[in-house]
Design a protein around this motif. Structure first.
Motif, PDB file in Angstrom:
ATOM      1  N   LYS A  43      45.630   0.513  -4.536  1.00  0.00           N
ATOM      2  CA  LYS A  43      46.765   0.971  -5.721  1.00  0.00           C
ATOM      3  C   LYS A  43      48.253   1.004  -5.021  1.00  0.00           C
ATOM      4  O   LYS A  43      48.272   1.275  -3.722  1.00  0.00           O
ATOM      5  CB  LYS A  43      46.255   2.509  -5.928  1.00  0.00           C
ATOM      6  N   GLN A  67      47.938   0.804 -20.758  1.00  0.00           N
ATOM      7  CA  GLN A  67      47.900   1.819 -19.660  1.00  0.00           C
ATOM      8  C   GLN A  67      49.287   2.510 -19.329  1.00  0.00           C
ATOM      9  O   GLN A  67      50.358   1.648 -19.430  1.00  0.00           O
ATOM     10  CB  GLN A  67      47.178   1.597 -18.346  1.00  0.00           C
ATOM     11  N   MET A  69      49.708   4.725 -16.370  1.00  0.00           N
ATOM     12  CA  MET A  69      49.312   5.514 -15.314  1.00  0.00           C
ATOM     13  C   MET A  69      50.302   6.497 -14.599  1.00  0.00           C
ATOM     14  O   MET A  69      50.130   7.681 -14.262  1.00  0.00           O
ATOM     15  CB  MET A  69      48.513   4.791 -14.383  1.00  0.00           C
ATOM     16  N   GLY A  70      51.448   5.874 -14.436  1.00  0.00           N
ATOM     17  CA  GLY A  70      52.503   6.502 -13.619  1.00  0.00           C
ATOM     18  C   GLY A  70      52.395   6.778 -12.221  1.00  0.00           C
ATOM     19  O   GLY A  70      52.693   7.819 -11.714  1.00  0.00           O
ATOM     20  N   LEU A  71      51.590   5.728 -11.769  1.00  0.00           N
ATOM     21  CA  LEU A  71      51.579   5.643 -10.116  1.00  0.00           C
ATOM     22  C   LEU A  71      50.747   6.638  -9.666  1.00  0.00           C
ATOM     23  O   LEU A  71      51.406   7.365  -8.433  1.00  0.00           O
ATOM     24  CB  LEU A  71      52.917   5.367  -9.588  1.00  0.00           C
ATOM     25  N   PRO A  72      49.950   6.963 -10.041  1.00  0.00           N
ATOM     26  CA  PRO A  72      48.924   8.071  -9.282  1.00  0.00           C
ATOM     27  C   PRO A  72      48.524   7.607  -7.933  1.00  0.00           C
ATOM     28  O   PRO A  72      47.910   6.436  -8.193  1.00  0.00           O
ATOM     29  CB  PRO A  72      47.931   8.581 -10.020  1.00  0.00           C
ATOM     30  N   ASN A 124      55.418  -4.165  -5.012  1.00  0.00           N
ATOM     31  CA  ASN A 124      55.358  -4.395  -6.519  1.00  0.00           C
ATOM     32  C   ASN A 124      56.767  -4.163  -7.218  1.00  0.00           C
ATOM     33  O   ASN A 124      57.381  -3.149  -7.099  1.00  0.00           O
ATOM     34  CB  ASN A 124      54.661  -3.081  -6.884  1.00  0.00           C
ATOM     35  N   CYS A 127      56.519  -2.310 -11.862  1.00  0.00           N
ATOM     36  CA  CYS A 127      55.825  -1.223 -12.476  1.00  0.00           C
ATOM     37  C   CYS A 127      56.576  -0.571 -13.682  1.00  0.00           C
ATOM     38  O   CYS A 127      57.833  -0.145 -13.578  1.00  0.00           O
ATOM     39  CB  CYS A 127      55.689   0.261 -11.551  1.00  0.00           C
ATOM     40  N   PRO A 128      56.124  -0.958 -15.005  1.00  0.00           N
ATOM     41  CA  PRO A 128      56.763  -0.667 -16.054  1.00  0.00           C
ATOM     42  C   PRO A 128      56.753   1.037 -16.691  1.00  0.00           C
ATOM     43  O   PRO A 128      57.233   1.321 -17.716  1.00  0.00           O
ATOM     44  CB  PRO A 128      56.109  -1.473 -17.150  1.00  0.00           C
ATOM     45  N   ASN A 129      55.841   1.884 -15.815  1.00  0.00           N
ATOM     46  CA  ASN A 129      55.575   2.830 -16.522  1.00  0.00           C
ATOM     47  C   ASN A 129      56.118   4.421 -15.909  1.00  0.00           C
ATOM     48  O   ASN A 129      55.678   5.403 -16.231  1.00  0.00           O
ATOM     49  CB  ASN A 129      54.073   3.195 -16.211  1.00  0.00           C
ATOM     50  N   ASN A 190      52.291  -8.785 -13.772  1.00  0.00           N
ATOM     51  CA  ASN A 190      51.811  -7.210 -13.929  1.00  0.00           C
ATOM     52  C   ASN A 190      51.353  -7.410 -15.374  1.00  0.00           C
ATOM     53  O   ASN A 190      51.780  -8.178 -16.191  1.00  0.00           O
ATOM     54  CB  ASN A 190      52.993  -6.682 -13.482  1.00  0.00           C
ATOM     55  N   SER A 191      51.269  -5.985 -15.718  1.00  0.00           N
ATOM     56  CA  SER A 191      51.191  -5.651 -16.982  1.00  0.00           C
ATOM     57  C   SER A 191      52.213  -6.229 -17.980  1.00  0.00           C
ATOM     58  O   SER A 191      53.243  -6.280 -17.399  1.00  0.00           O
ATOM     59  CB  SER A 191      50.506  -4.227 -17.366  1.00  0.00           C
TER      60      SER A 191
HETATM   61  C1  DHB Z   1      51.484   1.500 -12.691  1.00  0.00           C
HETATM   62  C2  DHB Z   1      51.508   0.348 -13.624  1.00  0.00           C
HETATM   63  C3  DHB Z   1      51.818  -0.728 -13.107  1.00  0.00           C
HETATM   64  O1  DHB Z   1      51.734  -1.753 -13.936  1.00  0.00           O
HETATM   65  C4  DHB Z   1      52.249  -0.943 -11.832  1.00  0.00           C
HETATM   66  O2  DHB Z   1      52.642  -2.240 -11.519  1.00  0.00           O
HETATM   67  C5  DHB Z   1      52.550   0.150 -10.979  1.00  0.00           C
HETATM   68  C6  DHB Z   1      51.902   1.357 -11.209  1.00  0.00           C
HETATM   69  C7  DHB Z   1      51.036   2.657 -13.075  1.00  0.00           C
HETATM   70  O3  DHB Z   1      51.418   3.258 -14.276  1.00  0.00           O
HETATM   71  O4  DHB Z   1      50.516   3.422 -12.330  1.00  0.00           O
END
Ligand code: DHB
Length: 308
Positions: A43, A67, A69-72, A124, A127-129, A190-191
């Motif tokens: 992750k 999703q 998630m916010g990088l948990p 990465n 990350c869009p979140n 990525n998403s």
């Molecule tokens: C998260 C989502 C992503 O698409 C990414 O590249 C990294 C982290 C996330 O929300 O945790």
């Protein structure tokens, strides 16, 4: 016959897990080490451990998932310390994903993993979140500055996880930047960031973070992933490998990415829904399809898409 390589690194199979689902805790990573995944991918980590965004932050959908998630994650030092145990558990390549909030963060983490037993480092850029943090890969100037800083910290191969692009001018600009640096691979895509799924009955966005905006994954995004792999395969030199991600859940999906030019593929949503069994199943489906078509190697098909 699914053996392939990323840069100089050989992989026993063409299919492994994407950074994201079920690869955060040591237990999850050990399970991947013992699975048919070609590598153990972690992750995306940050300097400090993170709980991630408020829940609900993941929703399975009929054709994929959304999703935010916010990088948990456990923080990069936990992964550094864990890597030798993952190596021992699986004796297979380890790919670490790093996702700093600044160039300085990424330098710190890439430096640390340069002197670890990781085999590849995927940075990465997409990350869009994270509220208030743009996707680095959509800012070409900052992308170039980041590459200047992270590509000269050691000999381990560096790759970039890119967001999806939708315009040829963007494919060309990004490819021209990547070509200036010793980038070993790129991972597309990525998403699809900042999409919105609405529940009409309750008149509510279905996830909580960012007012409901989140990354779209799964079947919905396969044509976008295929286009990104194909476009970059045509624009980048052969020594930069492309890893395909986005909507891979069957051997046929994996084969389509191979035709587009992928050297390997990663699986996220399908892995989340099915568990580690997906790697062997997709590999067997791909093998059967290639045998039926009388192809004997990944190399024989890679990039051989026909156009009419
Ligand atoms: C998260 C989502 C992503 O698409 C990414 O590249 C990294 C982290 C996330 O929300 O945790």
């Amino acid at each position: 016959c699914l053996n392939t390589h990323i840069g100089q690194l050989p992989l026993d199979s063409y299919i492994f897990n994407a950074s994201g689902p079920l690869c955060t805790s040591e237990e999850e990573l050990i399970r991947l080490a013992g699975s048919a995944s070609a590598a153990v991918m972690t992750k995306s980590c940050t300097i400090l451990p993170r709980e991630g965004n408020a829940e609900p932050r993941y929703q399975a959908l009929p054709l994929g998932s959304i999703q935010s998630m916010g990088l948990p994650n456990l923080g990069y030092q936990a992964y550094l310390e864990m890597l030798p145990r993952l190596k021992k558990a699986g004796n297979k390549p380890i790919v670490v994903s790093v996702s700093g909030f600044s160039v300085a963060d990424n330098v710190t983490m890439v430096k640390a993993f340069q002197s670890s037993c990781a085999d590849l480092i995927e940075v990465n850029f997409s990350c869009p979140n994270i509220e208030g943090k743009p996707q680095l890969g959509y800012d070409f100037e900052q992308t170039e500055q980041a590459l200047e800083a992270i590509c000269q910290l050691g000999d381990k191969p560096i790759g970039l996880k890119l967001p999806p692009y939708f315009d040829f001018s963007h494919f060309i600009t990004m490819a021209d930047i990547i070509k200036k640096f010793p980038v070993s691979f790129i991972t597309c895509i990525n998403s699809v960031g900042n999409t919105l799924v609405i529940d009409a009955e309750t008149e509510t966005a279905i996830i909580k973070p960012k007012g409901g905006f989140g990354g779209l994954c799964g079947d919905y995004i396969k044509p976008i992933g295929l286009a990104n792999v194909r476009a970059f395969r045509q624009l980048l030199p052969d020594n930069i490998d492309i890893i395909g991600v986005g909507g891979i859940k069957t051997g046929t999906d994996a084969f389509e990415y191979l035709l587009a030019g992928a050297s390997a593929v990663q699986v996220a949503t399908c892995f989340e829904k099915e568990g580690v069994e997906c790697f062997d199943r997709i590999a067997q489906e791909l093998q059967s399809l290639m045998a039926a078509k009388q192809y004997s190697s990944i190399a024989a098909v890679k990039g051989k898409l026909k156009v009419i």
